[in-house]
Write an enzyme that holds these catalytic residues in place. Structure first.
Site, PDB file in Angstrom:
ATOM      1  CG  ASP A   1      -2.137  -0.812   1.134  1.00 24.09           C
ATOM      2  OD1 ASP A   1      -2.484  -1.195   0.007  1.00 24.09           O
ATOM      3  OD2 ASP A   1      -2.748  -1.102   2.181  1.00 24.09           O
TER       4      ASP A   1
ATOM      5  CG  ASP B   1      -5.530   3.039  12.035  1.00 23.93           C
ATOM      6  OD1 ASP B   1      -5.635   3.336  13.243  1.00 23.93           O
ATOM      7  OD2 ASP B   1      -5.326   1.883  11.637  1.00 23.93           O
TER       8      ASP B   1
ATOM      9  CB  SER C   1      -5.667  -5.769   6.835  1.00 24.90           C
ATOM     10  OG  SER C   1      -5.241  -4.621   7.546  1.00 24.90           O
TER      11      SER C   1
ATOM     12  NE  ARG D   1      -2.540   3.436  12.911  1.00 23.62           N
ATOM     13  CZ  ARG D   1      -1.712   2.621  12.281  1.00 23.62           C
ATOM     14  NH1 ARG D   1      -0.421   2.898  12.243  1.00 23.62           N
ATOM     15  NH2 ARG D   1      -2.145   1.528  11.705  1.00 23.62           N
TER      16      ARG D   1
HETATM   17  N1  ARG Z   1      -9.742  -1.873  14.699  1.00 30.48           N
HETATM   18  C1  ARG Z   1      -8.516  -1.451  15.275  1.00 30.48           C
HETATM   19  C2  ARG Z   1      -8.531   0.001  15.567  1.00 30.48           C
HETATM   20  O1  ARG Z   1      -9.269   0.728  14.981  1.00 30.48           O
HETATM   21  C3  ARG Z   1      -7.314  -1.851  14.456  1.00 30.48           C
HETATM   22  C4  ARG Z   1      -7.186  -1.152  13.127  1.00 30.48           C
HETATM   23  C5  ARG Z   1      -6.042  -1.641  12.255  1.00 30.48           C
HETATM   24  N2  ARG Z   1      -6.206  -3.036  11.952  1.00 30.48           N
HETATM   25  C6  ARG Z   1      -5.582  -3.704  11.008  1.00 30.48           C
HETATM   26  N3  ARG Z   1      -5.809  -4.979  10.966  1.00 30.48           N
HETATM   27  N4  ARG Z   1      -4.762  -3.142  10.167  1.00 30.48           N
HETATM   28  O2  ARG Z   1      -7.777   0.445  16.402  1.00 30.48           O
END
Ligand code: ARG
Length: 389
Positions: free
Chosen positions: A13, A121, A173, A92
């Site tokens: 990505d 995110d 993912s 993040r």
């Molecule tokens: N659902 C989680 C959050 O919003 C993880 C998001 C990222 N997950 C991923 N498999 N890339 O904090």
């Protein structure tokens, strides 16, 4: 040429993002924060440079992540919707801080990220960036480009001479840092379907765990874990070691059907061995040292704190105010907790503190009882008064 700082993981990505941004006429600077997710940074740097990037930033933020993000959340008891210790969500705002710092240093006008257009995110990164510097503009290629599938991205990558690793294609993912791993997509999108054993990386299958329980102790000073099994360890090592010990006992698997900030429900699997153990240990110690009103009120604060973190409001006045409250409650959260790990379960089997509020003389049913039972009669009469007809 206008400059953009791209949050870069080296994956498909963000590599496509890199070339896409270059095609838009921008000079791309990559920024990678090491939050303990592993990976080969030499390789990553080579890959970015191979795509024509002149400046590659790689920053080891493991200690900062644990001290300034994970520990405050641990002290707050921040667990989203009763289950998720927030590994991805806590990372993040720190990545956003790093992006902004590099943008300032390089005098870049833009930052960019490879988050999808329907996840949390993108919100977390962009809200933090805007809070730190509202003049910086964000570009989110995944919201803009026409690449719809992984195959589209691979085609795009090949056209742009980006090396696509020959690893077998994973339908999932994932996101990984010291506080845990998040896994979604593929078969996991069916919330009725049990996750296949193959998705797990940090936790052993309970079936192949030892038949004997593993006992551990965690020692806290003012709400911060300082010792594991009686040994003082630096923060990063303590978390890493605990991930390995608890993961070996299959502790830390979480299956959550969660409410995303962007209005949809999604199913995510988490592995968070150290986080699960430390939150439990911390709660158990608080149960021993906090007075009843503070203990019960603090639960509400923990829930709110978790929502703020999840919803991208790390850099907000309310979060800062809650930190002050939480800090005040941690003065006496000092002591040792003993836990038993066994085939996926983690239970507290003992707690001890010099600040303990537990008074055996008041609690005991045996000799030495100091509880004034004669006072109970009047107490009950008045307590029940409002309900008498
Ligand atoms: N659902 C989680 C959050 O919003 C993880 C998001 C990222 N997950 C991923 N498999 N890339 O904090």
């Amino acid at each position: 040429m206008p400059k953009v700082v791209l949050a870069y993981s080296g994956g498909l990505d963000t590599s496509c993002c890199l070339s896409w941004l270059k095609d838009k006429g921008l000079e791309v600077i990559t920024y990678t924060a090491d939050l303990g997710g592993g990976g080969d940074f030499g390789q990553l740097s080579k890959k970015a440079k191979g795509c024509g990037v002149k400046k590659v930033y790689i920053q080891d933020l493991r200690l900062k992540f644990i001290k300034d993000f994970v520990f405050p959340a641990l002290k707050a008891g921040a667990i989203y919707e009763g289950k998720y210790p927030l590994a991805t969500a806590l990372g993040r705002p720190l990545i956003a801080e790093g992006l902004v710092a590099v943008a300032h240093k390089e005098k870049a006008q833009y930052i960019a990220h490879g988050c999808t257009g329907k996840g949390n995110d993108q919100v977390r990164i962009e809200v933090s960036v805007a809070t730190l510097d509202k003049k910086l503009k964000t570009i989110a290629p995944l919201r803009e480009w026409s690449l719809k599938t992984r195959e589209d991205e691979i085609k795009f990558a090949k056209k742009h001479k980006i090396k696509v690793e020959a690893t077998k294609k994973s339908p999932y993912s994932t996101d990984l840092n010291l506080w845990g791993r998040s896994i979604e997509c593929g078969i996991l999108e069916d919330p009725a379907h049990e996750p296949p054993e193959t998705i797990y990386q940090l936790t052993k299958n309970p079936r192949s765990c030892s038949n004997r329980p593993t006992y551990i102790t965690v020692e806290f000073v003012k709400g911060i874990p300082l010792k594991l099994n009686g040994r003082k360890l630096p923060a990063v090592s303590l978390i890493a070691k605990l991930n390995s010990i608890a993961g070996n006992c299959a502790v830390g698997r979480i299956d959550l059907l969660e409410n995303r900030l962007v209005g949809i429900k999604s199913r995510e699997i988490y592995e968070a061995p150290a986080a699960v153990v430390l939150h439990l240990a911390h709660q158990e110690l608080e149960a021993l040292v906090l007075d009843k009103e503070t203990a019960q009120f603090k639960k509400l604060i923990g829930e709110k704190y978790a929502q703020l973190v999840y919803n991208g409001l790390w850099h907000s006045p309310l979060k800062a105010a809650l930190d002050k409250f939480v800090q005040e409650t941690q003065k006496n959260v000092t002591g040792v907790v003993k836990l038993k790990l066994y085939k996926g379960s983690c239970i507290c089997v003992g707690r001890k503190s010099p600040q303990s509020l537990y008074k055996k003389a008041l609690a005991t049913y045996e000799k030495g009882d100091k509880f004034d039972k004669s006072a109970a009669e009047g107490f009950i009469k008045i307590w029940g008064l409002p309900y008498q007809k």
